[in-house]
Design a protein around this motif. Structure first.
Motif, short mmCIF file in Angstrom:
data_model
loop_
_atom_site.label_atom_id
_atom_site.label_comp_id
_atom_site.label_asym_id
_atom_site.label_seq_id
_atom_site.Cartn_x
_atom_site.Cartn_y
_atom_site.Cartn_z
N LYS A 74 4.59 6.32 -6.82
CA LYS A 74 4.04 7.67 -7.00
C LYS A 74 4.91 8.72 -6.33
O LYS A 74 5.14 9.80 -6.87
CB LYS A 74 2.60 7.73 -6.46
N THR A 75 5.41 8.41 -5.15
CA THR A 75 6.24 9.38 -4.44
C THR A 75 7.52 9.65 -5.23
O THR A 75 7.91 10.81 -5.40
CB THR A 75 6.55 8.88 -3.01
N ASP A 93 -5.64 6.43 -11.52
CA ASP A 93 -4.72 7.30 -12.27
C ASP A 93 -4.94 7.18 -13.77
O ASP A 93 -5.03 8.19 -14.48
CB ASP A 93 -3.26 6.89 -11.98
N CYS A 150 0.81 -1.23 0.00
CA CYS A 150 0.00 0.00 0.00
C CYS A 150 0.84 1.27 0.00
O CYS A 150 0.31 2.35 -0.23
CB CYS A 150 -0.92 0.01 1.21
N MET A 151 2.13 1.16 0.26
CA MET A 151 2.93 2.39 0.36
C MET A 151 3.10 3.00 -1.04
O MET A 151 3.48 2.29 -1.97
CB MET A 151 4.30 2.09 0.94
N PRO A 152 2.85 4.30 -1.20
CA PRO A 152 2.92 4.89 -2.54
C PRO A 152 4.36 5.19 -2.95
O PRO A 152 4.72 6.34 -3.19
CB PRO A 152 2.07 6.16 -2.40
N SER A 172 9.70 7.19 -14.62
CA SER A 172 10.00 8.45 -13.93
C SER A 172 10.74 9.46 -14.83
O SER A 172 10.45 10.65 -14.76
CB SER A 172 10.81 8.18 -12.66
N SER A 174 -5.24 2.48 -6.92
CA SER A 174 -4.65 3.80 -7.13
C SER A 174 -4.16 3.93 -8.58
O SER A 174 -4.33 4.97 -9.22
CB SER A 174 -3.56 4.03 -6.08
N VAL A 192 2.70 10.85 -16.89
CA VAL A 192 3.91 10.64 -16.09
C VAL A 192 4.71 9.54 -16.77
O VAL A 192 4.18 8.47 -17.01
CB VAL A 192 3.53 10.20 -14.66
N PRO A 193 5.96 9.78 -17.08
CA PRO A 193 6.73 8.72 -17.74
C PRO A 193 6.80 7.49 -16.84
O PRO A 193 6.99 7.61 -15.63
CB PRO A 193 8.11 9.33 -17.96
N ARG A 240 8.07 9.15 -8.51
CA ARG A 240 7.83 9.71 -9.84
C ARG A 240 7.23 11.09 -9.81
O ARG A 240 7.44 11.89 -10.72
CB ARG A 240 6.88 8.79 -10.62
N GLU A 241 6.43 11.35 -8.77
CA GLU A 241 5.68 12.60 -8.77
C GLU A 241 6.08 13.53 -7.63
O GLU A 241 6.51 14.66 -7.87
CB GLU A 241 4.17 12.30 -8.74
N SER A 242 5.95 13.04 -6.40
CA SER A 242 6.18 13.97 -5.28
C SER A 242 7.63 14.43 -5.21
O SER A 242 7.90 15.54 -4.77
CB SER A 242 5.81 13.30 -3.96
N LEU A 243 8.57 13.59 -5.64
CA LEU A 243 9.98 13.97 -5.52
C LEU A 243 10.58 14.37 -6.87
O LEU A 243 11.80 14.34 -7.04
CB LEU A 243 10.77 12.82 -4.88
N ALA A 244 9.72 14.77 -7.80
CA ALA A 244 10.19 15.07 -9.16
C ALA A 244 11.25 16.17 -9.19
O ALA A 244 12.03 16.26 -10.13
CB ALA A 244 9.01 15.46 -10.05
#
Lengths: 439, 439
Positions: free
Chosen positions: A141-142, A319, A136-138, A336, A315, A332-333, A144-148
């Motif tokens: 997503k984290t 998306d 369940c841990m993202p 990443s 999730s 989103v590639p 690829r997206e949050s840490l872009a």
């Protein structure tokens, strides 16, 4: 605008059943968020008679996976069969039919990922794989997206609940590896054939995916150094505890900007009590990501299991559905980085890494032993931080525990070979790598 | 296809400077992920002379925010000024100019959010606000995207680094609140006027946003029960420790599906050592989210600070840029649910919640005191779990510590009023709520 997204499921095992439950029970809630309905159009499994506690509409179940892939009402295929050959064939067929795919198949992605992603990119379909890493841990997503905006510097994680359960048992109950494994099997936390988990391979599959996302590198499963947990004894854990460490099976990846190389390795690791990963016990998973802007951040949760994994599948479905609904296509590639920017990065061989070490030697209780051992270590430039001897005899030998300052693995191995050959040494030396906190 | 996204910055304070640094230093890395370049076109601040350690291109700096908002080369406006009136005016102007906005302004969103989001939705522009809650932790993204398939049941978090630092100091050094606050101020972790932090208001702003995202409810800042940390003493922390608890300023929100009500409250809270939030010390933040599919998951990291917050701003910029580049428009509803599905949900008044309690009474050391106190508690249906008296006299009184089983807040207050009026009670009773683990 399209207001229904068709879902096809391949494989009604644990995760497939979980996602069917989630899509059924939370359908109206999901629609309130998504603005569209997710509907299971077809679901394939070899066994479509068994009661899984989920009601499928008439005509949904089939034993023929290609019926699912070819169904024109299906937008997104969930590949939840596992294994490599058939799964690859099905994913390829889905891509050729222009369907998006969500997969939890870490082994396949770690070994054949780059081909699959290239093929999907050419066909302008998405391969989503959040459920393949960390339940369940993202994590995907984290990264690829949050840490872009971040240069990812290192990641370390506890990514296998079976191993973490076993190590927790050895720690809490001083049981042997064999007993702890048997207990994990009795609870259904370990397979009858536990090798994929306890030998670190499952963790390696996940780390291959994580490293690729972190640095924009080609997946490199075969370059990963992997060591499992079967050699861990209560004696080593007890000593670690006394010195303020826990022993965890850690997946470690680090990028060296100056050398442009990465370390990608999995092995039992001593981590200090101040490291929050040391508090992650039982079947739980956690991952610490270090980036130049975020510093250290941690995700923590259930890394496996029916519903946590189903949550991650969902999730990804949402998306992709959002991209379909908004007409936005590939946003989103998948790995990443833009495909054109993904490159090979050299993986540093394990012999070339430097870290702190724990050694345990079994030696005859005779004068001069320590002098011989420390002499050999000194000859190899290995600096001893502390030595501990206890008066307890085991099979006619006494254990000597040592902690070192930072040393190079090649020197360590060479020194241990020589120490191992000494007359006074009665058993193979034990080596556990240490990850000290950065600060 | 558009390959450059124009960024306009309003406010070059700590976060504005951080984002300018990140966009400059990591520009080519970000472009490799995004497939486009992010360029700061204009940046406004009252002071454009000061050296911030960032090089801006000629003509970028201005003292006039409306020059930024009106610039036709700018796609995304970063509102990093803070405060309420001017910030609202600028955000409204940006929306009217058809610009997307990223804001870290939790106070404004908590109080005026619903109007802003409605206005933005009507104009088809995005208001992104990951940096407003939890610094680098991807709380907004996790709630809106990763957990889209989950019924969110409860969230609890440590969302203010100042308070957590102060409570950690009191715990570790047995210092008073005043001393710990002074130390936080000396380190720059607390403002000269610390009220927004230590009174819990900053946490309340964040919790309003989190609750809205979790349940699809209208932001309800004024309904939140807020209690700060200034009353916490070393004596209470010492007792908590002895019983296996830590004291944290916890933001708590829970949804009751049967009653269709929520609890939304912030107060010092005793949490058992087994709760991973109890290990989150110093200025670090963490949040535990419980959903029907994921179970409990936790995010952990730096909740504030120049670069962690800049990282969150950048994650929003990249998200919006991806939507612009893919032509996908508004993909994820700003408040997690489709606007039409956002509704008022009744907030349960604090008097109607039920939880476990810790009480500390200051009483004369005379016989019969405990019988009087426990009699009153019994009359109110409050069941005592344990009582602890110590022999230490303080200002002529002895402290009596009590832990209760679950009780209703209204009964507790009424009982404490009566106990407070007893002759033998020398000071106001202390009450701290307890969050026991669910299992």
């Amino acid at each position: 605008m399209k207001r229904e997204i068709g879902i096809g499921i391949l494989g009604l095992g644990t995760v497939g059943t979980g996602i069917a439950r989630l899509l059924t029970e939370n359908q109206s809630l999901i629609a309130k968020r998504l603005g569209a309905t997710l509907t299971i159009k077809r679901a394939a499994d070899l066994d479509i008679e068994r009661d899984r506690g989920v009601r499928f509409a008439d005509g949904v179940l089939t034993t023929e996976p290609f019926d699912v892939i070819k169904d024109p009402n299906i937008d997104i295929i969930l590949e939840l069969i596992g294994g490599k050959e058939i799964a690859l064939e099905l994913i390829n067929a889905a891509i050729e039919s222009g369907k998006h795919v969500v997969t939890a198949n870490k082994a396949l992605l770690a070994e054949k990922g780059i081909e699959i992603f290239q093929k999907a990119a050419a066909a302008n379909v998405n391969i989503a794989f959040e459920p393949s890493v960390g339940g369940c841990m993202p994590i995907v997503k984290t990264l690829r997206e949050s840490l872009a905006g971040n240069r990812i510097q290192s990641i370390s994680g506890i990514l296998n609940g079976t191993c973490n359960y076993i190590l927790t048992k050895i720690t809490e109950e001083r049981s042997t590896f064999a007993d702890a494994l048997a207990e994990a099997q009795a609870h259904g936390y370990a397979e009858a054939d536990p090798g994929l988990d306890v030998d670190g391979l499952d963790t390696a599959h996940k780390l291959a995916i994580i490293s690729a996302l972190a640095y924009g590198m080609e997946l490199n499963f075969s370059d990963i150094y992997v060591e499992g947990i079967s050699g861990i004894t209560p004696m080593d854990i007890e000593f670690a505890e006394q010195c303020g460490y826990s022993i965890k099976l850690l997946a470690i990846t680090k990028y060296d900007e100056h050398e442009d190389t990465v370390e990608v390795r999995i092995h039992p690791t001593m981590i200090p009590d101040a490291n929050p990963l040391s508090k992650v016990d039982g079947t739980l998973n956690a991952v610490t990501i270090s980036g130049d802007a975020v510093g250290d951040m941690m995700l923590y949760g259930h890394g496996a299991g029916m519903m946590p994994t189903a949550s991650a599948v969902l999730s990804d479905i949402v998306d992709i559905a959002r991209s379909i609904l908004s007409g936005g296509g590939m946003r989103v590639p998948m790995l990443s980085f833009q495909m054109a920017n993904i490159r090979k990065i050299a993986v540093r061989p394990i012999d070339e890494i430097s870290t702190h070490y724990y050694f345990r030697f079994s030696a005859l209780d005779s004068p001069g032993v320590l002098s011989k051992i420390s002499g050999i270590l000194g000859d190899h430039g290995i600096s001893i931080k502390s030595v501990h001897q206890i008066e307890r005899e085991l099979d006619g030998a006494v254990p000597i525990f040592m902690l070192t300052h930072s040393a190079r693995e090649a020197e360590v191995k060479s020194a241990l070979d020589k120490i191992s050959a000494l007359d006074v040494i009665t058993d193979e030396p034990v080596l556990i790598r240490i990850e000290e906190n950065k600060n």
